[in-house]
Design a protein around this motif. Structure first.
Motif, PDB file in Angstrom:
ATOM      1  N   HIS A 158      -3.366 -12.396  13.713  1.00 36.41           N
ATOM      2  CA  HIS A 158      -4.130 -11.297  14.306  1.00 36.41           C
ATOM      3  C   HIS A 158      -3.414 -10.715  15.527  1.00 36.41           C
ATOM      4  CE1 HIS A 158      -7.987 -11.133  12.067  1.00 36.41           C
ATOM      5  NE2 HIS A 158      -7.603 -12.343  11.702  1.00 36.41           N
ATOM      6  N   LYS A 213      -0.539 -10.212   6.050  1.00 31.49           N
ATOM      7  CA  LYS A 213      -0.868 -11.286   5.113  1.00 31.49           C
ATOM      8  C   LYS A 213      -0.140 -11.135   3.776  1.00 31.49           C
ATOM      9  CE  LYS A 213      -5.485 -12.540   6.723  1.00 31.49           C
ATOM     10  NZ  LYS A 213      -6.913 -12.555   6.323  1.00 31.49           N
ATOM     11  N   GLN A 214       0.328  -9.944   3.470  1.00 30.45           N
ATOM     12  CA  GLN A 214       1.027  -9.704   2.201  1.00 30.45           C
ATOM     13  C   GLN A 214       2.529  -9.953   2.291  1.00 30.45           C
ATOM     14  OE1 GLN A 214      -0.367  -6.260  -0.127  1.00 30.45           O
ATOM     15  NE2 GLN A 214      -1.864  -5.973   1.519  1.00 30.45           N
ATOM     16  N   THR A 240      -3.926 -18.288  11.870  1.00 27.05           N
ATOM     17  CA  THR A 240      -4.750 -17.092  11.655  1.00 27.05           C
ATOM     18  C   THR A 240      -4.841 -16.276  12.940  1.00 27.05           C
ATOM     19  OG1 THR A 240      -6.008 -18.249   9.963  1.00 27.05           O
ATOM     20  CG2 THR A 240      -6.995 -16.260  10.860  1.00 27.05           C
ATOM     21  N   ARG A 243     -14.967 -12.676  10.404  1.00 31.04           N
ATOM     22  CA  ARG A 243     -14.502 -13.021   9.054  1.00 31.04           C
ATOM     23  C   ARG A 243     -14.749 -14.489   8.721  1.00 31.04           C
ATOM     24  NH1 ARG A 243      -8.971  -9.544   8.279  1.00 31.04           N
ATOM     25  NH2 ARG A 243      -9.820  -7.607   9.086  1.00 31.04           N
ATOM     26  N   ASP A 273       0.823  -1.215   0.000  1.00 28.11           N
ATOM     27  CA  ASP A 273       0.000   0.000   0.000  1.00 28.11           C
ATOM     28  C   ASP A 273       0.856   1.264   0.000  1.00 28.11           C
ATOM     29  OD1 ASP A 273      -2.331  -1.554  -0.004  1.00 28.11           O
ATOM     30  OD2 ASP A 273      -2.368  -1.643   2.191  1.00 28.11           O
ATOM     31  N   PRO A 283      -2.492  -3.376  10.295  1.00 30.40           N
ATOM     32  CA  PRO A 283      -3.652  -4.201   9.953  1.00 30.40           C
ATOM     33  C   PRO A 283      -3.212  -5.631   9.617  1.00 30.40           C
ATOM     34  CG  PRO A 283      -3.588  -2.183   8.630  1.00 30.40           C
ATOM     35  CD  PRO A 283      -2.289  -2.277   9.357  1.00 30.40           C
ATOM     36  N   VAL A 284      -4.021  -6.602   9.981  1.00 34.38           N
ATOM     37  CA  VAL A 284      -3.689  -7.988   9.679  1.00 34.38           C
ATOM     38  C   VAL A 284      -3.526  -8.184   8.174  1.00 34.38           C
ATOM     39  CG1 VAL A 284      -6.045  -8.909   9.553  1.00 34.38           C
ATOM     40  CG2 VAL A 284      -4.176 -10.381  10.312  1.00 34.38           C
ATOM     41  N   GLU A 285      -4.254  -7.420   7.368  1.00 31.59           N
ATOM     42  CA  GLU A 285      -4.139  -7.518   5.908  1.00 31.59           C
ATOM     43  C   GLU A 285      -2.732  -7.150   5.434  1.00 31.59           C
ATOM     44  OE1 GLU A 285      -6.432  -9.018   4.160  1.00 31.59           O
ATOM     45  OE2 GLU A 285      -7.667  -9.142   5.959  1.00 31.59           O
ATOM     46  N   THR A 286      -2.062  -6.265   6.144  1.00 34.41           N
ATOM     47  CA  THR A 286      -0.677  -5.913   5.802  1.00 34.41           C
ATOM     48  C   THR A 286       0.235  -7.109   6.036  1.00 34.41           C
ATOM     49  OG1 THR A 286      -1.031  -3.584   6.303  1.00 34.41           O
ATOM     50  CG2 THR A 286       1.246  -4.359   6.345  1.00 34.41           C
ATOM     51  N   GLU A 311     -12.575 -10.351  15.666  1.00 35.58           N
ATOM     52  CA  GLU A 311     -12.218 -10.111  14.259  1.00 35.58           C
ATOM     53  C   GLU A 311     -12.238 -11.405  13.459  1.00 35.58           C
ATOM     54  OE1 GLU A 311      -8.464  -8.187  13.557  1.00 35.58           O
ATOM     55  OE2 GLU A 311      -8.963  -6.548  14.912  1.00 35.58           O
TER      56      GLU A 311
END
Length: 109
Positions: free
Chosen positions: A75, A89-90, A71, A58, A29, A84-87, A54
């Motif tokens: 978190h 994950k990348q 997972t 999901r 990002d 963020p967990v999405e960060t 969270e």
């Protein structure tokens, strides 16, 4: 924890923050990450509860002890990193595996 600095491979412990140097810099990002700081000492019971909420929101269900669920560990790691967990994950699978193992080790101490 003491105020000393301890180095082991790509991990540096300074004070209560663990710094993990990524195998390769990663841009996510528009932000380039060379390392991830994990401040485990800042975590509280609220972080555990919120991570579980969270995950459930999901559709992730934890079977067995949460401390062994990748997972869940992602978190908690994200909360320690204040990202963020999405960060997380990348990140590469190797980097994310090391980070989640560090989190698991912290939780199991």
């Amino acid at each position: 924890m003491s105020k000393t600095t301890e180095k082991n491979a790509d991990v540096t412990h300074q004070s209560d923050v663990v710094n993990y140097k990524l195998k390769r810099p990663k841009t996510i990002d528009g932000v380039e990450y060379e390392s991830i700081d994990l401040d485990f000492s800042s975590l509280t019971g609220n972080d555990i509860a919120n991570a579980e909420v969270e995950m459930l929101s999901r559709g992730n269900i934890v079977a067995g002890p949460a401390e062994f669920n990748k997972t869940y560990l992602m978190h908690i790691s994200a909360r320690a990193a204040k990202l963020p967990v999405e960060t997380l994950k990348q990140l590469s699978i190797k980097d994310l595996s090391v980070i989640t193992m560090m989190t698991q080790n912290f939780l199991m101490e």
